[in-house]
Write a protein that holds these residues in place. Structure first.
Motif, PDB file in Angstrom:
ATOM      1  N   LEU A  11      45.453   0.669   7.210  1.00 21.07           N
ATOM      2  CA  LEU A  11      46.294   1.513   8.257  1.00 21.07           C
ATOM      3  C   LEU A  11      47.693   1.821   7.930  1.00 21.07           C
ATOM      4  CD1 LEU A  11      45.428   0.179  11.846  1.00 21.07           C
ATOM      5  CD2 LEU A  11      44.884   2.480  10.889  1.00 21.07           C
ATOM      6  N   ARG A  12      48.377   0.982   7.187  1.00 24.94           N
ATOM      7  CA  ARG A  12      49.733   1.121   6.892  1.00 24.94           C
ATOM      8  C   ARG A  12      49.566   2.254   5.774  1.00 24.94           C
ATOM      9  NH1 ARG A  12      50.144  -4.465   6.969  1.00 24.94           N
ATOM     10  NH2 ARG A  12      50.094  -4.591   4.821  1.00 24.94           N
ATOM     11  N   LYS A  13      48.509   2.152   4.666  1.00 22.60           N
ATOM     12  CA  LYS A  13      48.472   2.959   3.737  1.00 22.60           C
ATOM     13  C   LYS A  13      48.121   4.302   4.064  1.00 22.60           C
ATOM     14  CE  LYS A  13      45.318   3.791  -0.197  1.00 22.60           C
ATOM     15  NZ  LYS A  13      46.244   4.649  -1.192  1.00 22.60           N
ATOM     16  N   HIS A  14      47.395   4.704   5.137  1.00 26.95           N
ATOM     17  CA  HIS A  14      47.164   5.968   5.467  1.00 26.95           C
ATOM     18  C   HIS A  14      48.167   6.513   6.414  1.00 26.95           C
ATOM     19  CE1 HIS A  14      42.909   5.622   4.088  1.00 26.95           C
ATOM     20  NE2 HIS A  14      42.724   4.776   4.959  1.00 26.95           N
ATOM     21  N   PHE A  15      48.808   5.630   7.128  1.00 31.12           N
ATOM     22  CA  PHE A  15      49.943   6.166   7.973  1.00 31.12           C
ATOM     23  C   PHE A  15      51.077   6.658   7.099  1.00 31.12           C
ATOM     24  CE2 PHE A  15      53.953   5.398  10.309  1.00 31.12           C
ATOM     25  CZ  PHE A  15      53.624   5.629  11.461  1.00 31.12           C
ATOM     26  N   ILE A  16      51.534   5.831   6.133  1.00 27.97           N
ATOM     27  CA  ILE A  16      52.940   5.971   5.383  1.00 27.97           C
ATOM     28  C   ILE A  16      52.174   7.406   4.331  1.00 27.97           C
ATOM     29  CG2 ILE A  16      54.321   5.341   3.323  1.00 27.97           C
ATOM     30  CD1 ILE A  16      53.927   2.629   4.920  1.00 27.97           C
ATOM     31  N   GLU A  17      51.169   7.494   3.565  1.00 31.94           N
ATOM     32  CA  GLU A  17      50.821   8.329   3.000  1.00 31.94           C
ATOM     33  C   GLU A  17      50.852  10.007   3.500  1.00 31.94           C
ATOM     34  OE1 GLU A  17      47.025   7.444   0.824  1.00 31.94           O
ATOM     35  OE2 GLU A  17      48.321   6.404  -0.631  1.00 31.94           O
ATOM     36  N   SER A  18      50.299   9.595   4.786  1.00 25.73           N
ATOM     37  CA  SER A  18      50.315  10.963   5.905  1.00 25.73           C
ATOM     38  C   SER A  18      51.777  11.301   6.241  1.00 25.73           C
ATOM     39  CB  SER A  18      49.480  10.571   7.219  1.00 25.73           C
ATOM     40  OG  SER A  18      48.032  10.164   6.765  1.00 25.73           O
ATOM     41  N   LEU A  19      52.497  10.320   6.474  1.00 21.13           N
ATOM     42  CA  LEU A  19      54.052  10.667   6.681  1.00 21.13           C
ATOM     43  C   LEU A  19      54.603  11.427   5.608  1.00 21.13           C
ATOM     44  CD1 LEU A  19      56.252  10.444   8.873  1.00 21.13           C
ATOM     45  CD2 LEU A  19      56.737   8.214   7.661  1.00 21.13           C
TER      46      LEU A  19
END
Length: 375
Positions: A11-19
């Protein structure tokens, strides 16, 4: 949230990469620190200077620091610099992307009878026995996910202090500023990023923030050289709900998780994911080191030697009066506040923050905080 439920790291990976994908072209990330690791660890203040990628080197930007701080509830970021260095703009881009105009607020504080207080967004006017009163509004206390407090050294600090600590208070009426974390009985504190101008002749409206005030923040001096050399280089974009929609569309596409920011953001940034403590040896080393770069190392040494000798012990080191000693004394005179024992916590928090940023840069998204605390 619906569909599949990834683990925290995913989740962190997808959240930060999307941001970062959403803010690319919106925010010009200003280089702040360069961390070079080898036989020794070297940390260099970049002050806006760009660097070519090099092995064993991590560049930390202003955006990195703001974004990473959202994952920790027990410290808040404070930027100090002159007007026009992008403090507000970067926070706006981050806040609007994640929480939108309904969940992000940029509040400029001021003092005086008609000034703006940090507690104002969480209150509502009511009539009691025909008399107007201001009360805390419980709904507003769970409205925002990110709050940017600009010019915090010009507002009423008692109100600011309470809001920074996560509460809204008027007399005996107290409410927590937080969001429920779905699937748990815990809460996510409203993330606060602050900024202030230095109290110099150029910013005569600003006041010195007391040591009690600064101790409630992890303070950074924002880069100014780039602005002084060629003017503001921030890309001028219309921030608001458009980048909010872009961010969450990107996140859903990458993660397969659906839901609004109130459901997803508190889960992704849940502070329970990361350790907060230091091992005993690290704590003792930093505590002793702070003592010996304090007001006067020789005075500290002599006071502690006397205590050790009373117990029948002899120290295995000594402090001599040389150039190093003179430089420590000179450096103390240039500090706004001298070293204090509470700085141990700030070093810990900086280590956690940098450890998290390194995990983003190396793609692991699993910070090794304690191994970096020696920075």
């Amino acid at each position: 949230m619906k569909t599949k439920k990834p683990d925290n790291e995913e989740l962190r990976k997808h959240f930060i990469e999307s941001l970062y994908h959403t803010l690319e072209g919106v925010v010009s990330p200003t280089p702040y620190l360069e961390i070079r690791e080898g036989e020794n660890v070297d940390v260099k203040f970049l002050n806006g200077r760009g660097r070519m990628p090099m092995p064993n080197t991590t560049e930390v930007t202003v955006l990195d620091i703001d974004a990473a701080s959202l994952f920790f509830d027990d410290f808040n970021i404070l930027w100090e610099s002159s007007t026009g260095t992008g403090k507000s703009y970067t926070s706006d881009a981050l806040g609007y992307a994640i929480c939108g105009s309904d969940g992000y607020l940029n509040l400029t504080l001021s003092s005086g009878l008609y000034g703006t207080s940090a507690i104002e967004p969480f209150t509502t006017p009511v009539l009691e026995n025909g008399m107007p009163k201001i009360k805390i509004d419980p709904e507003k206390c769970s409205k925002y996910g990110i709050l940017f407090l600009d010019e915090i050294n010009t507002g009423e600090f008692n109100d600011t202090r309470r809001v920074v600590e996560g509460v809204a208070q008027i007399n005996g009426d107290i409410k927590y500023l937080r969001l429920p974390i779905p699937g748990t009985d815990r809460y996510k504190k409203i993330a606060i990023i602050s900024a202030m101008n230095p109290s110099d002749a150029l910013h005569s409206h600003a006041q010195e923030l007391s040591i009690a005030g600064e101790n409630r923040f992890l303070k950074f001096r924002a880069p100014e050289k780039t602005i002084l050399e060629r003017g503001a280089s921030i890309i001028d974009k219309d921030l608001g709900d458009k980048i909010h929609e872009m961010f969450w569309t990107q996140f859903e596409k990458r993660s397969g998780v659906k839901g609004g920011w109130r459901e997803v953001y508190p889960v992704v940034t849940d502070p329970e994911q990361f350790p907060a403590g230091l091992d005993g040896a690290t704590r003792e080393f930093i505590d002793v080191a702070l003592g010996y770069v304090g007001h006067d190392p020789i005075e500290t040494y002599e006071r502690n030697v006397e205590l050790m000798q009373q117990a029948g012990l002899q120290p295995r080191f000594f402090v001599r009066k040389d150039n190093d000693h003179d430089e420590i004394i000179a450096a103390q005179n240039t500090l706004k506040h001298g070293f204090a024992r509470r700085d141990l916590r700030k070093i810990r928090d900086l280590g956690r923050l940098v450890g998290f940023i390194k995990s983003i840069k190396n793609g692991s998204y699993t910070p090794l905080v304690l191994s970096l605390i020696h920075i």
